[in-house]
Scaffold this motif. Structure first.
Motif, PDB file in Angstrom:
ATOM      1  N   ASN A 195      33.897 -31.335 -15.356  1.00  0.00           N
ATOM      2  CA  ASN A 195      35.038 -32.053 -15.082  1.00  0.00           C
ATOM      3  C   ASN A 195      35.854 -30.976 -14.243  1.00  0.00           C
ATOM      4  N   VAL A 196      36.043 -29.882 -14.744  1.00  0.00           N
ATOM      5  CA  VAL A 196      36.866 -28.789 -13.916  1.00  0.00           C
ATOM      6  C   VAL A 196      36.150 -28.575 -12.605  1.00  0.00           C
ATOM      7  N   ILE A 197      35.078 -28.585 -12.481  1.00  0.00           N
ATOM      8  CA  ILE A 197      34.411 -28.419 -11.052  1.00  0.00           C
ATOM      9  C   ILE A 197      34.682 -29.592 -10.351  1.00  0.00           C
ATOM     10  N   LYS A 198      34.644 -30.837 -10.908  1.00  0.00           N
ATOM     11  CA  LYS A 198      34.608 -32.367 -10.171  1.00  0.00           C
ATOM     12  C   LYS A 198      36.107 -32.083  -9.573  1.00  0.00           C
ATOM     13  N   LEU A 234      26.703 -28.863  -1.620  1.00  0.00           N
ATOM     14  CA  LEU A 234      26.607 -28.367  -2.879  1.00  0.00           C
ATOM     15  C   LEU A 234      25.172 -29.134  -3.457  1.00  0.00           C
ATOM     16  N   ASP A 235      24.346 -28.447  -3.775  1.00  0.00           N
ATOM     17  CA  ASP A 235      23.057 -28.689  -4.049  1.00  0.00           C
ATOM     18  C   ASP A 235      22.781 -28.964  -5.770  1.00  0.00           C
ATOM     19  N   GLU A 236      22.819 -30.091  -6.190  1.00  0.00           N
ATOM     20  CA  GLU A 236      22.962 -30.321  -7.838  1.00  0.00           C
ATOM     21  C   GLU A 236      23.819 -29.403  -8.262  1.00  0.00           C
ATOM     22  N   PRO A 237      25.147 -29.682  -7.898  1.00  0.00           N
ATOM     23  CA  PRO A 237      26.241 -28.633  -8.439  1.00  0.00           C
ATOM     24  C   PRO A 237      26.520 -28.761 -10.163  1.00  0.00           C
ATOM     25  N   PHE A 238      26.081 -29.914 -10.527  1.00  0.00           N
ATOM     26  CA  PHE A 238      26.507 -29.855 -11.930  1.00  0.00           C
ATOM     27  C   PHE A 238      25.526 -29.509 -12.918  1.00  0.00           C
ATOM     28  N   SER A 239      24.440 -29.265 -12.514  1.00  0.00           N
ATOM     29  CA  SER A 239      23.412 -28.545 -13.575  1.00  0.00           C
ATOM     30  C   SER A 239      23.788 -27.260 -14.011  1.00  0.00           C
ATOM     31  N   GLY A 240      23.808 -27.213 -15.193  1.00  0.00           N
ATOM     32  CA  GLY A 240      24.244 -26.029 -16.069  1.00  0.00           C
ATOM     33  C   GLY A 240      25.512 -25.819 -16.426  1.00  0.00           C
ATOM     34  N   PHE A 241      26.211 -26.736 -16.240  1.00  0.00           N
ATOM     35  CA  PHE A 241      27.506 -26.931 -16.703  1.00  0.00           C
ATOM     36  C   PHE A 241      27.664 -27.845 -18.068  1.00  0.00           C
ATOM     37  N   ASP A 242      28.644 -27.667 -18.734  1.00  0.00           N
ATOM     38  CA  ASP A 242      28.825 -28.429 -19.930  1.00  0.00           C
ATOM     39  C   ASP A 242      29.687 -29.486 -19.487  1.00  0.00           C
ATOM     40  N   PRO A 243      29.852 -30.703 -20.060  1.00  0.00           N
ATOM     41  CA  PRO A 243      30.896 -31.925 -19.668  1.00  0.00           C
ATOM     42  C   PRO A 243      32.293 -31.119 -19.150  1.00  0.00           C
ATOM     43  N   SER A 256      27.713 -15.978 -19.838  1.00  0.00           N
ATOM     44  CA  SER A 256      26.875 -17.185 -20.393  1.00  0.00           C
ATOM     45  C   SER A 256      26.521 -17.974 -19.025  1.00  0.00           C
ATOM     46  N   LYS A 257      25.353 -18.595 -19.117  1.00  0.00           N
ATOM     47  CA  LYS A 257      24.902 -19.458 -17.824  1.00  0.00           C
ATOM     48  C   LYS A 257      26.125 -20.251 -17.319  1.00  0.00           C
ATOM     49  N   GLY A 258      26.948 -20.927 -18.234  1.00  0.00           N
ATOM     50  CA  GLY A 258      28.079 -21.710 -17.637  1.00  0.00           C
ATOM     51  C   GLY A 258      29.223 -20.871 -16.925  1.00  0.00           C
ATOM     52  N   MET A 259      29.431 -19.790 -17.363  1.00  0.00           N
ATOM     53  CA  MET A 259      30.276 -18.908 -16.869  1.00  0.00           C
ATOM     54  C   MET A 259      29.736 -18.500 -15.397  1.00  0.00           C
ATOM     55  N   GLN A 260      28.499 -18.067 -15.512  1.00  0.00           N
ATOM     56  CA  GLN A 260      27.813 -17.767 -14.190  1.00  0.00           C
ATOM     57  C   GLN A 260      27.993 -18.781 -12.986  1.00  0.00           C
ATOM     58  N   GLN A 261      27.760 -19.843 -13.537  1.00  0.00           N
ATOM     59  CA  GLN A 261      27.845 -21.199 -12.708  1.00  0.00           C
ATOM     60  C   GLN A 261      29.037 -21.188 -12.097  1.00  0.00           C
TER      61      GLN A 261
END
Lengths: 304, 429
Positions: A168-171, A155-164, A133-138
């Motif tokens: 948070n995991v990435i943050k 990181l250029d707009e790193p959170f676009s494409g992630f669900d909340p 899925s898109k989020g998994m690809q991210q």
């Protein structure tokens, strides 16, 4: 110590000035927010730092040395427009990207496995990217960016494409990377994440840097010595020490006022002036959000 | 391993593992092998001897039909209608009816069969009747066979090419043409097919948006050259596999079905009229072709032409956002290629003429045209000059392509025309 310094960078395309004399310096082990509206020149600056394009004048100093292609191996770059080879398996793809960054095969495999375990995605190794899925690809893309343990992560707009949840995991990962010694440039126009993560910021608008410094200093310098007070009676402050900017009834029994303290007085003076007139429910200093600063700056420049 | 090596190996491995590559690699040789085997196999399918009954009302052809391996003749009498009812059946293949005919106007000869007769059978019958009629006419004119044979003279012209060293060699323009055509078309096909693969690869990277990730690790030029070389390796692999598999399959099938034996036997019967000396001639002229030179030249132009065009295809891929947009830029690239195929006929007529010379010098047409000329022998200085020019052409196109590529790959959604390309080309780094 500064990990990255750009000195007086200018870049122009045929008729268009993309960057005009931009100097920023990014302290080691900080999260540096690069802010600006679309088309301001953020991506151009990042591409110059990553040596994708060259600049016309100025200098990029990385870790005390002029930037070279070899040094970009110590940079991890997550572009805004990002993607992966759709028909390639996740594991192979990460291996390929890591080795392009100069990692040897066995180290790369070890690190990919560690990351997979950490993000709980071990089962993905043999999956094709297009089946995720898109989020998994991210997520995979994020791993690809940090796999070679770069000193500088962009990181250029790193959170676009992630669900909340995943955002948070990435943050958390970003914060952990900083703890481990990485420096992070974080380019975005979403201010809430800047407020939360960044230690330093620089604002770019219309090819020029219009503001930079530590987040705290910038916010302090935009303080107006105004306090927000909630109370249960209408108040009037007659003496010349305070100015009520605004007062409104928020429900039947509550009012909210913004009171500016004039020179030579303190918040305690204000409190003692208020206490006889009304019951105080809350009292706090009005600190401008980065969003406010950003919008007021961009707007004032637009009017010029 | 250095980075360009990594890129080459990725390009190579992902393509070689694709289903389409594996299918092409298997189907190609099967098709080639079928092309080689099928005709002889089909011919040998008539192997069962067929019986044809002959109703000869003219009486001129009694015992004239000779039984062959594939057909035997049986003479019957009676009227046509009852014979037609009786034959054909399971044991007899057909009925040949010859009415009373005029020697000068033989009409009404018919062959009745249930299934379509093979060309060989019809030919056998036709030839027999024609020969017989010819003989009747000869006799009528008072000429006998011996007189006729003494009138005929049999001439064959041996073509012998003189080499500069004064050595005489039997040459065959037939064998040279075949070798030239084969090599030229292979080069043409290879440039087109794999050039398009390069272009599609670049477009894929662009639309996938992985390019920016990669060029933050390597120079665009490295990525472009890595892709071109990787795809070339795929093409060479496919080519080598095709040659090996075609050879293996055709010889395997041949040995299993014993086709070669019967085929050569059949060849023997057909070639009875041909004196053995002529076959020897063909064989010796085949061996007279300088195969090491031809193969060497083929490989050089195969790769050189591909590399030169490959860079141009990569540039086109970098400039557009989708396959469909590429048409306008593909056109000028394909024109010289198609043109060089079109003039092959003219080159063949005069392999040392000025058209052939100039087109084998210009790098855009030299891969195809020089391949056509080589089997006929090309002066060494011309070959060397043409090769040098091709190398120069490759360096030039990859320089031009590289300058367009480095800008193009970062451009999305821009409407690109030739003016834009020119702008990108002159843009400073």
């Amino acid at each position: 110590m500064e990990l990255l310094i750009t000195k007086n960078i200018s870049k122009s395309y045929a008729a268009h000035q993309a960057l005009d004399d931009v100097s920023i310096s990014i302290p080691e082990q900080t999260i540096f927010g690069l802010l600006g509206p679309n088309g301001a020149g953020k991506t151009t600056l990042i591409r110059i730092i990553t040596q994708i394009i060259t600049h016309d004048t100025g200098e990029v100093i990385f870790n005390g040395q002029p930037m070279t292609l070899k040094l970009t191996e110590q940079i991890g770059y997550l572009p805004e427009e990002r993607g992966l080879y759709k028909k390639m398996k996740v594991g192979e793809q990460l291996l390929y990207l890591a080795r392009l960054k100069g990692l040897n095969r066995s180290d790369a495999v070890k690190r990919i496995k560690a990351w997979f375990k950490k993000l709980d995605i071990s089962a993905w190794w043999d999956k094709n990217i297009e089946d995720l899925s898109k989020g998994m690809q991210q997520k995979v893309q994020f791993v690809a960016t940090v796999l070679h343990e770069p000193k500088l992560i962009i990181l250029d707009e790193p959170f676009s494409g992630f669900d909340p949840v995943n955002a948070n995991v990435i943050k958390d990962e970003i914060l952990e990377l900083r703890e481990k010694g990485a420096t992070i440039i974080f380019s975005t126009h979403r201010m809430e994440s800047v407020e939360e993560l960044c230690d330093h910021i620089a604002m770019i608008n219309k090819s020029k840097k219009i503001l930079d410094g530590s987040k705290k200093d910038i916010k302090d310098s935009f303080k107006t010595n105004t306090y927000i007070v909630e109370h249960d009676q209408k108040i009037e402050l007659a003496n010349g020490s305070f100015v009520i900017d605004q007062q409104e009834q928020i429900d039947e029994e509550h009012y909210q006022s913004q009171v500016k303290i004039l020179n030579g007085h303190t918040s305690n003076d204000l409190l003692s002036a208020l206490i006889p007139t009304s019951q105080i429910i809350s009292f706090k200093e009005k600190i401008p959000s980065i969003n406010d600063i950003f919008i007021s700056h961009v707007k004032s420049q637009d009017h010029e | 391993m250095n980075k360009i090596g990594l890129i080459i190996s990725r390009e190579y491995l992902t393509r070689v593992r694709k289903k389409s590559f594996i299918i092409m690699t298997i189907i190609g040789p099967l098709l080639f092998a079928a092309l080689i085997i099928l005709p002889t196999w089909l011919a040998s399918q008539d192997g069962e001897q067929k019986v044809i009954e002959v109703l000869d009302e003219s009486g001129a052809f009694q015992d004239k039909f000779q039984d062959t391996e594939s057909v035997s003749f049986r003479y019957i009498t009676g009227d046509l209608e009852s014979a037609k009812e009786r034959v054909p059946n399971e044991t007899t293949f057909g009925l040949l009816y010859i009415p009373v005919i005029e020697v000068d106007d033989p009409t009404g000869i018919s062959l009745y069969t249930l299934s379509n007769p093979s060309i060989v059978i019809v030919k056998t019958i036709k030839r027999t009747i024609e020969n017989e009629l010819e003989e009747i006419k000869l006799t009528r004119s008072g000429i006998d066979k011996e007189t006729l044979a003494s009138l005929k003279s049999d001439i064959s012209v041996d073509t012998i090419s003189l080499s500069t060293s004064g050595e005489e060699k039997a040459s065959s323009s037939g064998a040279a043409s075949v070798a030239g055509y084969l090599g030229s078309f292979l080069i043409y096909f290879f440039i087109f097919y794999y050039g398009a693969q390069i272009m599609r690869g670049v477009i894929e990277e662009k639309t996938n948006r992985i390019l920016e990730v990669i060029i933050s690790s390597v120079r665009p030029m490295q990525l472009m050259l890595g892709k071109i070389i990787g795809v070339a390796a795929v093409g060479l692999t496919q080519f080598v596999l095709w040659v090996m598999l075609t050879f293996a399959i055709s010889s395997l099938v041949a040995s299993v079905f014993g086709i070669e034996a019967s085929a050569s036997a059949q060849m023997g019967t057909q070639a009875q009229d041909v004196p053995m000396g002529e076959i020897d001639n063909i064989m010796s002229s085949l061996t007279s072709l300088n195969f090491p030179v031809i193969i060497g030249v083929f490989l050089f132009y195969f790769l050189g032409g591909y590399l030169m065009y490959g860079a141009l295809f990569a540039a086109v891929g970098s400039a557009v956002d989708s396959d469909a947009d590429s048409q306008q830029f593909m056109f000028p690239i394909t024109i010289p290629l198609i043109f060089s195929i079109v003039v092959l006929g003219a080159v063949l007529k005069d392999p040392d003429g000025s058209l052939a010379f100039w087109m084998s010098m210009i790098p855009l047409t030299s891969p195809v045209v020089m391949m056509m000329r080589t089997p006929f022998g090309v002066p060494e200085w011309q070959l060397a000059l043409s090769m040098l020019l091709l190398i120069g052409g490759f360096l030039f196109t990859s320089w031009v392509a590289g300058r367009i590529y480095r800008v193009g790959i970062l451009m999305h959604g821009t409407k690109v025309n030739y003016k834009t390309l020119a702008k990108w080309f002159v843009l400073k780094n």
